[in-house]
Design a protein around this motif. Structure first.
Motif, short mmCIF file in Angstrom:
data_model
loop_
_atom_site.label_atom_id
_atom_site.label_comp_id
_atom_site.label_asym_id
_atom_site.label_seq_id
_atom_site.Cartn_x
_atom_site.Cartn_y
_atom_site.Cartn_z
N ALA A 13 0.84 -1.21 0.00
CA ALA A 13 0.00 0.00 0.00
C ALA A 13 0.87 1.26 0.00
O ALA A 13 0.58 2.21 -0.74
N ARG A 14 1.92 1.27 0.81
CA ARG A 14 2.84 2.42 0.83
C ARG A 14 3.56 2.55 -0.51
O ARG A 14 3.80 3.67 -1.00
N TYR A 15 3.91 1.43 -1.10
CA TYR A 15 4.56 1.41 -2.41
C TYR A 15 3.66 2.08 -3.46
O TYR A 15 4.11 2.95 -4.21
N PHE A 16 2.39 1.67 -3.51
CA PHE A 16 1.46 2.27 -4.47
C PHE A 16 1.20 3.74 -4.16
O PHE A 16 1.03 4.55 -5.07
N GLU A 17 1.18 4.10 -2.89
CA GLU A 17 1.01 5.51 -2.53
C GLU A 17 2.16 6.33 -3.11
O GLU A 17 1.96 7.42 -3.65
N ALA A 18 3.37 5.80 -3.01
CA ALA A 18 4.53 6.51 -3.57
C ALA A 18 4.41 6.61 -5.09
O ALA A 18 4.61 7.68 -5.68
N TRP A 19 4.09 5.50 -5.75
CA TRP A 19 4.00 5.52 -7.20
C TRP A 19 2.86 6.40 -7.71
O TRP A 19 2.90 6.86 -8.86
N LEU A 27 5.41 13.23 -3.05
CA LEU A 27 6.23 12.13 -3.56
C LEU A 27 7.41 11.88 -2.62
O LEU A 27 7.69 10.73 -2.26
N LYS A 28 8.07 12.94 -2.21
CA LYS A 28 9.21 12.81 -1.29
C LYS A 28 8.80 12.10 0.01
O LYS A 28 9.46 11.18 0.47
N LYS A 29 7.68 12.52 0.59
CA LYS A 29 7.19 11.92 1.83
C LYS A 29 6.77 10.47 1.63
O LYS A 29 7.04 9.60 2.47
N ALA A 30 6.10 10.18 0.53
CA ALA A 30 5.64 8.82 0.27
C ALA A 30 6.81 7.86 0.03
O ALA A 30 6.79 6.73 0.51
N VAL A 31 7.82 8.32 -0.68
CA VAL A 31 9.01 7.47 -0.91
C VAL A 31 9.70 7.20 0.42
O VAL A 31 10.09 6.07 0.71
N ALA A 32 9.83 8.22 1.27
CA ALA A 32 10.47 8.04 2.59
C ALA A 32 9.67 7.08 3.46
O ALA A 32 10.25 6.32 4.25
N ALA A 33 8.36 7.08 3.33
CA ALA A 33 7.52 6.17 4.13
C ALA A 33 7.60 4.74 3.62
O ALA A 33 7.50 3.79 4.39
N ALA A 34 7.81 4.57 2.33
CA ALA A 34 7.80 3.23 1.73
C ALA A 34 9.17 2.56 1.72
O ALA A 34 9.27 1.36 1.95
N TRP A 35 10.23 3.32 1.47
CA TRP A 35 11.56 2.75 1.28
C TRP A 35 12.50 3.07 2.43
O TRP A 35 12.46 4.15 3.00
N ALA A 36 13.39 2.14 2.72
CA ALA A 36 14.50 2.39 3.63
C ALA A 36 15.39 3.47 2.99
O ALA A 36 15.35 3.66 1.77
N GLY A 111 9.52 -2.94 8.06
CA GLY A 111 8.51 -3.09 7.01
C GLY A 111 8.70 -2.15 5.84
O GLY A 111 7.86 -2.10 4.95
N ARG A 112 9.82 -1.43 5.82
CA ARG A 112 10.10 -0.56 4.67
C ARG A 112 10.89 -1.34 3.62
O ARG A 112 11.58 -2.31 3.93
N ILE A 113 10.79 -0.91 2.41
CA ILE A 113 11.39 -1.63 1.29
C ILE A 113 12.90 -1.41 1.25
O ILE A 113 13.37 -0.27 1.24
N ARG A 114 13.63 -2.52 1.22
CA ARG A 114 15.07 -2.47 1.01
C ARG A 114 15.39 -2.57 -0.47
O ARG A 114 16.32 -1.93 -0.95
N GLN A 115 14.62 -3.40 -1.18
CA GLN A 115 14.89 -3.60 -2.59
C GLN A 115 13.61 -3.99 -3.32
O GLN A 115 12.79 -4.73 -2.80
N VAL A 116 13.50 -3.47 -4.54
CA VAL A 116 12.43 -3.87 -5.46
C VAL A 116 13.09 -4.44 -6.71
O VAL A 116 14.00 -3.82 -7.27
N LEU A 117 12.65 -5.61 -7.11
CA LEU A 117 13.02 -6.18 -8.40
C LEU A 117 11.74 -6.19 -9.23
O LEU A 117 10.80 -6.93 -8.93
N GLY A 118 11.69 -5.32 -10.22
CA GLY A 118 10.49 -5.15 -11.02
C GLY A 118 10.60 -5.81 -12.38
O GLY A 118 11.67 -5.82 -12.99
N PHE A 119 9.49 -6.38 -12.82
CA PHE A 119 9.42 -7.04 -14.11
C PHE A 119 8.26 -6.42 -14.89
O PHE A 119 7.18 -6.22 -14.34
#
Length: 127
Positions: A13-19, A27-36, A111-119
């Motif tokens: 949910a945080r990931y989609f909020e950022a995107w 955007l800055k706040k959402a990325v900080a909330a979603a990612w390490a 619970g924050r994202i360390r890495q995303v591998l997207g396809f």
């Protein structure tokens, strides 16, 4: 629903909020909330690390696809510190979804994202 399932769904949910954030400050706040802080995003078109790089990739996607939103496609699944989910990029005006993909994310202890591998599963020829 288990605590771990909630953890994966919350991260997604945080990931989609950022995107879906389009204003620079949001955007800055959402990325900080979603990612390490040292989080990484890798897909066939990008490989960036850190909040600024991730925000730049998201902003570029919005420039390329104005009026589109990212939506989950199916359920979020996960185990240990890893989750996976599908998504699509949807035109809010007509519902067309020219882009779709699948992401695998690794979470930190908070619970924050360390890495995303997207396809990318579906991409228009013009992209």
């Amino acid at each position: 629903m288990s605590v771990n399932t909630n953890r994966y769904e919350s991260a997604a949910a945080r990931y989609f909020e950022a995107w879906n954030a389009t204003e620079p400050e949001a955007l800055k706040k959402a990325v900080a909330a979603a990612w390490a802080v040292d989080g990484r995003y890798t897909d066939p078109l990008a490989d960036v690390r850190g909040h600024e790089g991730i925000a730049a990739v998201i902003a570029l996607a919005h420039e390329q696809f104005p009026g589109f939103v990212f939506r989950p496609l199916g359920a979020v699944d996960g185990h240990h510190d890893t989750a996976r989910f599908g998504w699509e990029l949807v035109n809010e005006a007509d519902g067309a979804a020219p882009v779709a993909g699948f992401d695998v994310v690794t979470l930190d202890s908070e619970g924050r994202i360390r890495q995303v591998l997207g396809f990318l599963d579906r991409v228009p020829a013009s992209a």
